[in-house]
Design an enzyme around this catalytic site. Structure first.
Site, PDB file in Angstrom:
ATOM      1  CG  ASP A  33      -2.368   0.661   1.078  1.00 52.48           C
ATOM      2  OD1 ASP A  33      -2.611   2.034   1.148  1.00 52.48           O
ATOM      3  OD2 ASP A  33      -3.221   0.434   1.217  1.00 52.48           O
ATOM      4  CG  ASN A  34       0.187   4.362  -2.936  1.00 57.03           C
ATOM      5  OD1 ASN A  34      -0.994   4.704  -2.021  1.00 57.03           O
ATOM      6  ND2 ASN A  34       0.138   5.367  -4.019  1.00 57.03           N
ATOM      7  CG  ASN A  37      -8.075   7.172   0.324  1.00 54.99           C
ATOM      8  OD1 ASN A  37      -8.138   8.540   0.899  1.00 54.99           O
ATOM      9  ND2 ASN A  37      -9.118   6.497  -0.017  1.00 54.99           N
ATOM     10  CE  LYS A  91     -12.813   4.974  -1.391  1.00 57.43           C
ATOM     11  NZ  LYS A  91     -13.688   4.362   0.171  1.00 57.43           N
ATOM     12  CB  SER A 131     -17.608  -0.284  -8.956  1.00 55.26           C
ATOM     13  OG  SER A 131     -18.815   0.262  -8.471  1.00 55.26           O
ATOM     14  CE1 TYR A 155     -13.175   3.358  -8.874  1.00 58.08           C
ATOM     15  CE2 TYR A 155     -15.977   3.636  -8.659  1.00 58.08           C
ATOM     16  CZ  TYR A 155     -14.469   2.847  -8.612  1.00 58.08           C
ATOM     17  OH  TYR A 155     -14.314   1.852  -7.315  1.00 58.08           O
ATOM     18  CE  LYS A 159     -12.663  -0.075  -9.265  1.00 59.63           C
ATOM     19  NZ  LYS A 159     -10.883  -0.745  -8.639  1.00 59.63           N
ATOM     20  CE1 TYR A 183     -15.847  -6.230  -3.898  1.00 57.14           C
ATOM     21  CE2 TYR A 183     -14.970  -4.087  -3.047  1.00 57.14           C
ATOM     22  CZ  TYR A 183     -14.506  -5.402  -3.449  1.00 57.14           C
ATOM     23  OH  TYR A 183     -13.091  -6.298  -3.309  1.00 57.14           O
TER      24      TYR A 183
HETATM   25  P1  NAD Z   1      -9.561   2.749  -0.130  1.00 60.28           P
HETATM   26  O1  NAD Z   1      -9.407   4.474  -1.091  1.00 60.28           O
HETATM   27  O2  NAD Z   1      -9.670   2.892   1.837  1.00 60.28           O
HETATM   28  O3  NAD Z   1      -8.558   2.147  -0.442  1.00 60.28           O
HETATM   29  C1  NAD Z   1      -7.777   2.142  -1.018  1.00 60.28           C
HETATM   30  C2  NAD Z   1      -6.461   2.073  -0.846  1.00 60.28           C
HETATM   31  O4  NAD Z   1      -4.753   1.873  -1.595  1.00 60.28           O
HETATM   32  C3  NAD Z   1      -5.539   2.921   0.113  1.00 60.28           C
HETATM   33  O5  NAD Z   1      -5.241   2.222   1.636  1.00 60.28           O
HETATM   34  C4  NAD Z   1      -4.992   3.344  -0.942  1.00 60.28           C
HETATM   35  O6  NAD Z   1      -3.839   3.879   0.283  1.00 60.28           O
HETATM   36  C5  NAD Z   1      -4.153   2.511  -1.547  1.00 60.28           C
HETATM   37  N1  NAD Z   1      -3.327   2.974  -2.630  1.00 60.28           N
HETATM   38  C6  NAD Z   1      -4.355   3.734  -3.501  1.00 60.28           C
HETATM   39  N2  NAD Z   1      -3.942   3.752  -5.091  1.00 60.28           N
HETATM   40  C7  NAD Z   1      -2.571   3.072  -4.741  1.00 60.28           C
HETATM   41  C8  NAD Z   1      -1.363   2.789  -5.658  1.00 60.28           C
HETATM   42  N3  NAD Z   1      -1.485   3.234  -6.664  1.00 60.28           N
HETATM   43  N4  NAD Z   1      -0.141   2.100  -4.523  1.00 60.28           N
HETATM   44  C9  NAD Z   1      -0.443   1.506  -3.622  1.00 60.28           C
HETATM   45  N5  NAD Z   1      -1.787   2.147  -3.446  1.00 60.28           N
HETATM   46  C10 NAD Z   1      -2.810   2.103  -3.629  1.00 60.28           C
HETATM   47  O7  NAD Z   1     -10.985   2.049  -1.174  1.00 60.28           O
HETATM   48  P2  NAD Z   1     -11.516   1.328  -0.734  1.00 60.28           P
HETATM   49  O8  NAD Z   1     -13.025   1.704   0.074  1.00 60.28           O
HETATM   50  O9  NAD Z   1     -10.902   0.213   0.526  1.00 60.28           O
HETATM   51  O10 NAD Z   1     -11.813   0.463  -1.890  1.00 60.28           O
HETATM   52  C11 NAD Z   1     -10.905  -0.086  -2.043  1.00 60.28           C
HETATM   53  C12 NAD Z   1     -11.742  -1.379  -4.211  1.00 60.28           C
HETATM   54  O11 NAD Z   1     -12.943  -1.736  -4.164  1.00 60.28           O
HETATM   55  C13 NAD Z   1     -11.106  -0.571  -4.543  1.00 60.28           C
HETATM   56  O12 NAD Z   1     -10.705  -0.108  -5.927  1.00 60.28           O
HETATM   57  C14 NAD Z   1     -12.222   0.545  -5.224  1.00 60.28           C
HETATM   58  O13 NAD Z   1     -12.290   1.693  -6.640  1.00 60.28           O
HETATM   59  C15 NAD Z   1     -13.381  -0.543  -5.406  1.00 60.28           C
HETATM   60  N6  NAD Z   1     -14.440  -0.467  -4.684  1.00 60.28           N
HETATM   61  C16 NAD Z   1     -14.653   0.062  -3.864  1.00 60.28           C
HETATM   62  C17 NAD Z   1     -16.470   0.749  -3.542  1.00 60.28           C
HETATM   63  C18 NAD Z   1     -16.840   1.550  -2.093  1.00 60.28           C
HETATM   64  O14 NAD Z   1     -18.079   2.294  -1.793  1.00 60.28           O
HETATM   65  N7  NAD Z   1     -15.817   1.265  -0.826  1.00 60.28           N
HETATM   66  C19 NAD Z   1     -17.218   0.229  -4.350  1.00 60.28           C
HETATM   67  C20 NAD Z   1     -16.696  -0.488  -5.546  1.00 60.28           C
HETATM   68  C21 NAD Z   1     -15.334  -0.790  -5.795  1.00 60.28           C
END
Ligand code: NAD
Ligand code: UDP
Length: 354
Positions: A33-34, A37, A91, A131, A155, A159, A183
């Site tokens: 993780d970077n 977020n 996201k 998604s 976005y 996906k 999701y």
């Molecule tokens: P989040 O932002 O909480 O988690 C994403 C993680 O990825 C974060 O910890 C962030 O630091 C890390 N990250 C981002 N860019 C990066 C990079 N270039 N290199 C390494 N790490 C990186 O999001 P989430 O809600 O946990 O969502 C996780 C996944 O699910 C995402 O791909 C999102 O698109 C997908 N998603 C989320 C939802 C939702 O409502 N939360 C719905 C559908 C799909």
């Protein structure tokens, strides 16, 4: 020996909850993780819940050298990953409209870089965070997995394109498996109240906005539109407890070990809930008041979206178990005991280190 998994984006909202379920089901996850977020405190909390130490690499999924460092390290310790769960990405729908190239670069470019690294090191299984936004405007509801793919924003396209790349990658006849999980609307938090959703800025999504109004961080909830053709005129979505969603990943990883090729599954409850119904359920379950004001429709919003859940049940043996009340109670426990999310704890940890 325990199966070893690479979890990209494991420090984020869905990633942390999935780490807990993976560990409780005997897997050994390693996180990349970077922290763009998220913050390391979230991983520390997962360690606290599970009593397990988690190996974490700070790095970017778009960087081939960062990826090589993680895979090299795994290889050097004699245990290359059995599978990858790929959460990392950007996201926010609105942000993707303003910064499309950044979104394609991270979400599509990151997926490509990851697959290349997997090929180099002979890792053949991936579970991908997709998604429901890939479906776009519904031509029928509930959305089944055969519904046309037609996203309405960048976005959603990142996906859809990533899914397409994964499909072609998985269909080369070399024993690869790609499982895409579409999701619906994950909300709520782990029942411990120790991990949950921690939006950095103003929340884009409904549920964190509701909890932030309830905790006094925001004066009122703007309800975007009350003239839709729905039960009460407000938008309808399929809210799914994040712990149920996390359990879906355990099932998907197990499915990937016994299947080849590409598959995609909806992860939702199959039930639609309106904005006002969710607000009311939250107030009833938590006894916390949420003032609201009606505003214009949000551009690009659809009236209703909910999942067909049969395929996930038949193929993965997964079905969401938790109710809207569970989602509200658990989400509120997290928000009320961590009103500033992880930030306050992360800062105090930094101060201790100086
Ligand atoms: P989040 O932002 O909480 O988690 C994403 C993680 O990825 C974060 O910890 C962030 O630091 C890390 N990250 C981002 N860019 C990066 C990079 N270039 N290199 C390494 N790490 C990186 O999001 P989430 O809600 O946990 O969502 C996780 C996944 O699910 C995402 O791909 C999102 O698109 C997908 N998603 C989320 C939802 C939702 O409502 N939360 C719905 C559908 C799909
Ligand atoms: N919504 C709202 N106020 C907000 C955020 C969202 O009324 O502050 C509505 C939105 O119009 C939609 C529903 O809540 O009908 C769910 O929105 P969210 O952004 O959480 O999910 P998505 O629309 O991406 O499925």
């Amino acid at each position: 020996m325990n199966k070893r998994l690479l979890v990209t984006g494991g420090a984020g909202y869905i990633g942390t909850h999935t780490l807990v379920e993976l560990i409780e089901n005997g897997f050994s996850p390693v996180v990349l993780d970077n922290f763009s977020n998220s913050c390391p405190e979230s991983i520390r909390r997962v360690e606290e819940i599970t009593g397990s130490k988690i190996e974490v690499f700070e790095g970017d999924i778009c960087s081939s050298s960062d990826l090589a460092a993680v895979f090299d390290h795994a290889k050097a310790t004699g245990e290359i990953f059995d599978a990858v769960i790929h959460f990392a990405g950007l996201k926010a729908v609105g942000e993707s409209v303003a910064q499309p190239l950044r979104y394609y670069e991270t979400n599509v470019g990151g997926t490509l870089a990851l697959l290349k690294a997997m090929d180099t090191y002979g890792v053949r299984n991936i579970v991908f965070s997709s998604s429901a936004t890939v479906y776009g405007v519904p031509i029928r509801l509930p959305y089944d997995e055969g519904h046309p793919i037609s996203p309405t924003n960048p976005y959603g396209w990142t996906k859809a394109i990533s899914e397409r790349v994964l499909e072609d990658w998985a269909n080369t006849g070399e024993g690869r498996s790609a499982v895409c999980l579409r999701y619906f609307n994950p909300i709520g938090a782990h029942p411990s109240g120790r991990i949950g959703e921690d939006p950095r800025d103003t929340p884009n999504n409904l549920f964190p906005f509701i909890t932030q109004v309830a905790v006094g961080k925001r004066p009122f909830l703007s309800v975007f539109g009350n003239d839709y053709d729905t039960v009460d005129g407000t938008g309808v979505r399929d809210y799914v407890h994040v712990v149920d969603l996390a359990c879906g990943h355990v099932k998907a990883v197990e499915f990937g070990f016994t299947s080849e090729g590409f598959s995609a599954f909806n992860l939702g409850t199959g039930k639609g809930t309106s904005v006002l119904e969710l607000k009311h359920a939250f107030e009833q379950a938590t006894q916390a008041a949420v003032r609201h004001e009606f505003k214009a429709r949000r551009p690009g919003d659809i009236a209703a979206a909910f999942a067909s859940v049969q395929l996930a049940e038949q193929s993965l043996g997964w079905r969401a178990k938790k109710s809207i009340d569970d989602m509200c109670i658990d989400g509120w426990r997290w928000q009320s005991s961590n009103p500033d999310g992880y930030t306050a704890f992360a800062e105090s940890a930094d101060q201790r280190n100086t």
